[in-house]
Write a protein that holds these residues in place. Structure first.
Motif, PDB file in Angstrom:
ATOM      1  N   ASN A   1      -4.525 -10.484  -3.627  1.00  0.00           N
ATOM      2  CA  ASN A   1      -3.842 -10.359  -4.844  1.00  0.00           C
ATOM      3  C   ASN A   1      -4.367  -9.000  -5.391  1.00  0.00           C
ATOM      4  O   ASN A   1      -5.305  -8.084  -4.886  1.00  0.00           O
ATOM      5  CB  ASN A   1      -4.683 -11.336  -5.707  1.00  0.00           C
ATOM      6  CG  ASN A   1      -3.988 -12.699  -5.599  1.00  0.00           C
ATOM      7  OD1 ASN A   1      -2.902 -12.856  -5.108  1.00  0.00           O
ATOM      8  ND2 ASN A   1      -4.704 -13.642  -6.292  1.00  0.00           N
ATOM      9  N   PHE A   2      -3.437  -8.521  -6.437  1.00  0.00           N
ATOM     10  CA  PHE A   2      -4.135  -7.334  -7.259  1.00  0.00           C
ATOM     11  C   PHE A   2      -5.113  -7.740  -8.369  1.00  0.00           C
ATOM     12  O   PHE A   2      -4.529  -8.780  -9.254  1.00  0.00           O
ATOM     13  CB  PHE A   2      -2.752  -6.822  -8.081  1.00  0.00           C
ATOM     14  CG  PHE A   2      -2.008  -5.849  -6.848  1.00  0.00           C
ATOM     15  CD1 PHE A   2      -2.167  -4.435  -6.944  1.00  0.00           C
ATOM     16  CD2 PHE A   2      -0.924  -6.694  -6.427  1.00  0.00           C
ATOM     17  CE1 PHE A   2      -1.400  -3.773  -6.137  1.00  0.00           C
ATOM     18  CE2 PHE A   2      -0.187  -5.959  -5.375  1.00  0.00           C
ATOM     19  CZ  PHE A   2      -0.229  -4.607  -5.511  1.00  0.00           C
TER      20      PHE A   2
ATOM     21  N   ASP B   1       0.009  -0.152 -12.835  1.00  0.00           N
ATOM     22  CA  ASP B   1       0.994  -1.294 -12.770  1.00  0.00           C
ATOM     23  C   ASP B   1       2.318  -1.177 -13.246  1.00  0.00           C
ATOM     24  O   ASP B   1       3.190  -1.592 -12.760  1.00  0.00           O
ATOM     25  CB  ASP B   1       0.115  -2.613 -13.208  1.00  0.00           C
ATOM     26  CG  ASP B   1      -0.967  -2.816 -12.137  1.00  0.00           C
ATOM     27  OD1 ASP B   1      -1.079  -2.198 -11.035  1.00  0.00           O
ATOM     28  OD2 ASP B   1      -1.905  -3.757 -12.686  1.00  0.00           O
TER      29      ASP B   1
ATOM     30  N   ASP C   1      -3.320  -2.616  -2.026  1.00  0.00           N
ATOM     31  CA  ASP C   1      -3.102  -1.151  -1.866  1.00  0.00           C
ATOM     32  C   ASP C   1      -4.585  -0.325  -1.706  1.00  0.00           C
ATOM     33  O   ASP C   1      -4.424   0.716  -1.639  1.00  0.00           O
ATOM     34  CB  ASP C   1      -2.349  -0.615  -3.167  1.00  0.00           C
ATOM     35  CG  ASP C   1      -2.972  -0.799  -4.476  1.00  0.00           C
ATOM     36  OD1 ASP C   1      -3.930  -1.880  -4.530  1.00  0.00           O
ATOM     37  OD2 ASP C   1      -3.027   0.052  -5.573  1.00  0.00           O
TER      38      ASP C   1
ATOM     39  N   ASN D   1       0.063  -9.975  -8.756  1.00  0.00           N
ATOM     40  CA  ASN D   1      -0.942  -9.222  -9.720  1.00  0.00           C
ATOM     41  C   ASN D   1      -1.273 -10.373 -10.745  1.00  0.00           C
ATOM     42  O   ASN D   1      -0.940 -10.741 -11.539  1.00  0.00           O
ATOM     43  CB  ASN D   1      -0.076  -8.339 -10.537  1.00  0.00           C
ATOM     44  CG  ASN D   1      -0.981  -7.299 -11.090  1.00  0.00           C
ATOM     45  OD1 ASN D   1      -1.808  -7.679 -11.710  1.00  0.00           O
ATOM     46  ND2 ASN D   1      -0.441  -6.196 -11.454  1.00  0.00           N
TER      47      ASN D   1
ATOM     48  N   ASP E   1      -8.586  -3.640  -7.752  1.00  0.00           N
ATOM     49  CA  ASP E   1      -8.778  -4.258  -6.487  1.00  0.00           C
ATOM     50  C   ASP E   1      -7.114  -4.437  -5.694  1.00  0.00           C
ATOM     51  O   ASP E   1      -6.436  -5.249  -6.829  1.00  0.00           O
ATOM     52  CB  ASP E   1      -9.533  -4.964  -5.732  1.00  0.00           C
ATOM     53  CG  ASP E   1     -10.296  -4.814  -4.282  1.00  0.00           C
ATOM     54  OD1 ASP E   1      -9.262  -4.236  -3.604  1.00  0.00           O
ATOM     55  OD2 ASP E   1     -10.897  -5.839  -3.875  1.00  0.00           O
ATOM     56  N   GLY E   2      -6.815  -4.271  -4.588  1.00  0.00           N
ATOM     57  CA  GLY E   2      -5.549  -5.035  -4.415  1.00  0.00           C
ATOM     58  C   GLY E   2      -5.263  -4.663  -2.933  1.00  0.00           C
ATOM     59  O   GLY E   2      -5.999  -3.814  -2.387  1.00  0.00           O
TER      60      GLY E   2
ATOM     61  N   ARG F   1      -4.258  -9.916 -12.425  1.00  0.00           N
ATOM     62  CA  ARG F   1      -4.683  -9.102 -13.688  1.00  0.00           C
ATOM     63  C   ARG F   1      -4.548  -9.619 -15.044  1.00  0.00           C
ATOM     64  O   ARG F   1      -3.405  -9.950 -15.218  1.00  0.00           O
ATOM     65  CB  ARG F   1      -4.904  -7.731 -13.709  1.00  0.00           C
ATOM     66  CG  ARG F   1      -5.140  -6.842 -12.249  1.00  0.00           C
ATOM     67  CD  ARG F   1      -4.948  -5.667 -12.028  1.00  0.00           C
ATOM     68  NE  ARG F   1      -5.160  -5.097 -10.610  1.00  0.00           N
ATOM     69  CZ  ARG F   1      -4.647  -3.862 -10.169  1.00  0.00           C
ATOM     70  NH1 ARG F   1      -4.046  -3.319 -10.704  1.00  0.00           N
ATOM     71  NH2 ARG F   1      -5.333  -3.706  -9.037  1.00  0.00           N
TER      72      ARG F   1
ATOM     73  N   ALA G   1       2.610   1.590  -3.514  1.00  0.00           N
ATOM     74  CA  ALA G   1       1.467   1.967  -4.434  1.00  0.00           C
ATOM     75  C   ALA G   1       1.240   3.480  -4.265  1.00  0.00           C
ATOM     76  O   ALA G   1       1.208   4.052  -5.266  1.00  0.00           O
ATOM     77  CB  ALA G   1       0.684   0.947  -4.212  1.00  0.00           C
TER      78      ALA G   1
ATOM     79  N   ARG H   1       0.801  -1.108  -0.086  1.00  0.00           N
ATOM     80  CA  ARG H   1      -0.007  -0.091   0.140  1.00  0.00           C
ATOM     81  C   ARG H   1       1.058   1.314   0.114  1.00  0.00           C
ATOM     82  O   ARG H   1       0.534   2.220  -0.667  1.00  0.00           O
ATOM     83  CB  ARG H   1      -0.906  -0.116   1.199  1.00  0.00           C
ATOM     84  CG  ARG H   1      -1.711   1.166   1.252  1.00  0.00           C
ATOM     85  CD  ARG H   1      -2.919   1.152   2.537  1.00  0.00           C
ATOM     86  NE  ARG H   1      -3.428   2.483   2.658  1.00  0.00           N
ATOM     87  CZ  ARG H   1      -4.129   3.167   2.014  1.00  0.00           C
ATOM     88  NH1 ARG H   1      -4.566   2.658   0.763  1.00  0.00           N
ATOM     89  NH2 ARG H   1      -4.408   4.287   2.434  1.00  0.00           N
TER      90      ARG H   1
ATOM     91  N   CYS I   1      -8.849  -7.241 -10.953  1.00  0.00           N
ATOM     92  CA  CYS I   1      -9.372  -6.307 -11.693  1.00  0.00           C
ATOM     93  C   CYS I   1     -10.602  -6.811 -12.308  1.00  0.00           C
ATOM     94  O   CYS I   1     -10.768  -7.948 -12.983  1.00  0.00           O
ATOM     95  CB  CYS I   1      -8.668  -5.817 -12.892  1.00  0.00           C
ATOM     96  SG  CYS I   1      -8.981  -4.171 -13.378  1.00  0.00           S
TER      97      CYS I   1
END
Length: 461
Positions: free
Chosen positions: A405-406, A257, A291, A202, A288-289, A204, A51, A48, A408
């Protein structure tokens, strides 16, 4: 003693989840040195802070639709206005209007179209994937990327540091040889400095070409998705081709990203494109993630379950949500909503089937319907509410996707697209086996022990 007290104070100040806090504090006091080191390495969310420090301050994506919130609300069907208003509180980004989307089943359908789109690029290719294997599927994309560069397009490819290593040698070897292709790894997993980030991936998956057309969903790039070629471990999946202004929002996610991965700021082609409405679908992207202040995707799922009036259809490869989601599903079913969950009969992760099965009895006895599809393994991720509201993307229904996780997802309201997706779901149901409550009410002693033991590993799958 000082170390224990300091770490305990950090846990009390920074951890919101009571069970997690108790677990960490117990570990720290039972094993003072080792427990404190483990917490410092794996328990602190450094993502976080990093980011926020790197977050891009580019043009206001919230206003690119050119319409006010009131005007947008007039184009959203009335039953979904309440859910939409919740969505603005969860993630204050307006719906982009004038989009359209089409589902593609498996890599057999999707990969040739993705490669064709890349090869036609004139301005820009943005490709992001959790897994991008150096196999038959991955090699399909190499000539297309080369052609995009020849066309004069700027090409950027990004792969997660954990997902990159699913094949050896990795696709990085091939991509770095392509002149004109910029390549980035999100949180490289081999560096000792990156050790605290190993558990944060990540996840996504998106492809955006010339800021106009995109592929978006949960499908990785791997030979297993080429089901018609009879791979050793076939994987069924669904992804979506998306056209319209919502690609602006996808590009923003990729851009952030990209900078997060240590690359230079750039202005995506989609931000320079004008007048591109292609359809009637209102849509928006919800990233979402770790961060974020809270789980945006999990919150949207809870909101959708609360607002559902007639039906909820869930397709997910991994189903290990926490108690709040389980309770919301039960309440929806008890309200009279037809709640259906479609899962694979055999997971590709050891212990996952047992862990998921531990929650079946409580759901089935409350009226939730559970279907298990026969192999091949189904990796599709779809939430369809009342045959109109769709939520799809990279997120699974588990703690890893909701909190670590990151991810989307795309939120949209489109009855025509919903009808196409519903047909895909009905096909899955037609070849699936329905779970019966009586099969799970009185499990054997050893099955109950095994299921609940694997369920304890929920955050780590």
């Amino acid at each position: 003693m000082a170390l224990q007290i300091s770490v305990t104070m950090h846990i009390l100040l920074k951890k919101d989840d009571v069970k997690s806090s108790i677990g960490w504090i117990g570990l720290v006091w039972l094993a003072p040195v080792l427990g404190s080191i483990i917490y410092i390495l794996f328990g602190i969310n450094r993502i976080r802070r990093r980011a926020l420090a790197l977050r891009n301050k580019g043009p206001d994506i919230f206003t690119l639709t050119g319409k006010s919130q009131k005007e947008i609300e007039q184009e959203i069907p009335a039953p979904f206005l309440q859910l939409m208003r919740l969505g603005y509180k969860v993630h204050p980004q307006r719906f982009a209007l004038g989009n359209r989307a089409k589902p593609y089943v498996n890599g057999d359908e999707a990969y040739p179209e993705m490669c064709k789109l890349i090869a036609q690029a004139k301005k820009e290719v943005l490709l992001q994937s959790y897994i991008f294997d150096n196999d038959k599927a991955g090699q399909m994309f190499i000539p297309a990327l080369e052609q995009a560069v020849k066309n004069g397009a700027k090409v950027k490819v990004m792969v997660d540091g954990v997902g990159l290593n699913y094949s050896k040698p990795t696709i990085a070897t091939a991509l770095k040889k392509l002149k004109g292709v910029e390549f980035a790894v999100f949180l490289p997993s081999k560096s000792p400095v990156a050790l605290p980030f190993l558990n944060l991936r990540n996840h996504r998956k998106m492809l955006i070409v010339d800021g106009e057309k995109a592929f978006f969903g949960g499908m990785n790039i791997a030979a297993g998705n080429l089901v018609k070629t009879n791979p050793k471990e076939p994987i069924i999946d669904v992804t979506f081709q998306v056209e319209g202004p919502v690609t602006d929002q996808m590009s923003r996610v990729f851009e952030e990203d990209w900078i997060f991965a240590g690359k230079k700021h750039f202005v995506p082609a989609s931000f320079r494109a004008k007048g591109r409405p292609n359809g009637k679908m209102p849509a928006r992207i919800i990233p979402d993630g770790p961060d974020s202040d809270f789980g945006k995707i999990e919150m949207m799922v809870l909101g959708a379950l609360s607002c559902a009036q007639k039906s909820v259809k869930i397709v997910t490869p991994y189903f290990l949500p926490e108690n709040n989601i389980l309770t919301a599903l039960e309440i929806a079913a008890m309200r009279g909503v037809d709640v259906e969950i479609i899962l694979p009969s055999k997971s590709n992760i050891f212990g996952m089937d047992c862990a998921m099965r531990a929650n079946f009895a409580r759901l089935l006895t409350k009226g939730v319907k559970i279907y298990r599809t026969h192999p091949p393994f189904d990796h599709s991720k779809i939430l369809l509410v009342d045959s109109a509201w769709l939520f799809f993307g990279s997120a699974n229904w588990d703690v890893r996707s909701f909190k670590l996780n990151f991810e989307c997802n795309l939120e949209c309201v489109d009855k025509d697209l919903a009808a196409q997706v519903e047909k895909i779901i009905e096909h899955k149901k037609s070849i699936a086996r329905g779970e019966k409550p009586e099969e799970h009410l009185h499990p054997s002693f050893w099955r109950k022990i095994t299921d609940n033991a694997f369920k304890l590993l929920t955050p780590y799958y």
